[in-house]
Design a protein around this motif. Sequence first.
Motif, PDB file in Angstrom:
ATOM      1  N   ARG A  29       0.564   7.167   7.532  1.00 17.42           N
ATOM      2  CA  ARG A  29       0.198   8.195   6.545  1.00 17.42           C
ATOM      3  C   ARG A  29      -0.726   7.583   5.490  1.00 17.42           C
ATOM      4  O   ARG A  29      -0.799   6.364   5.330  1.00 17.42           O
ATOM      5  N   ALA A  30      -1.396   8.453   4.750  1.00 14.94           N
ATOM      6  CA  ALA A  30      -2.228   7.985   3.644  1.00 14.94           C
ATOM      7  C   ALA A  30      -1.342   7.222   2.664  1.00 14.94           C
ATOM      8  O   ALA A  30      -0.215   7.638   2.376  1.00 14.94           O
ATOM      9  N   GLY A  31      -1.835   6.098   2.187  1.00 17.10           N
ATOM     10  CA  GLY A  31      -1.059   5.253   1.285  1.00 17.10           C
ATOM     11  C   GLY A  31      -0.977   5.803  -0.126  1.00 17.10           C
ATOM     12  O   GLY A  31      -1.705   6.719  -0.498  1.00 17.10           O
ATOM     13  N   ARG A  32      -0.116   5.199  -0.895  1.00 10.37           N
ATOM     14  CA  ARG A  32       0.060   5.602  -2.294  1.00 10.37           C
ATOM     15  C   ARG A  32      -1.073   5.117  -3.169  1.00 10.37           C
ATOM     16  O   ARG A  32      -1.263   5.615  -4.268  1.00 10.37           O
ATOM     17  N   LEU A  33      -1.810   4.116  -2.696  1.00  8.06           N
ATOM     18  CA  LEU A  33      -3.001   3.637  -3.395  1.00  8.06           C
ATOM     19  C   LEU A  33      -4.227   3.983  -2.564  1.00  8.06           C
ATOM     20  O   LEU A  33      -4.175   3.954  -1.328  1.00  8.06           O
TER      21      LEU A  33
END
Length: 97
Positions: A29-33
């Motif tokens: 998934r798309a990362g938090r950063l």
Amino acid sequence: MDDRRAAEAVYRAIVATTGRLAEFPDIGRAGRLPGTREFPVTNLPYVIVYAVGAEAVTILAVFHAARDLARALTERRAALKRRGRTPRRGRGRSDVQ
């Protein structure tokens, strides 16, 4: 299971997961950063944080899932900047072999 065997099993699971990331870099998934992606290690409470480049998947970190990943990554980036370093980028499909 003793500590050494447990550690080896965790290591093997992480390496196997990084191999999947090399084959299918968009699986996470798309990362938090910005610019990062995240993917869990199957059946273990670890998350691999990585970046996808034109020629390589770069493993940035492996964290226990209970950690505040965004905070930990921000702190790691700040520490690298203070030392005048940037995260290394690999040349192969995955930095972990």
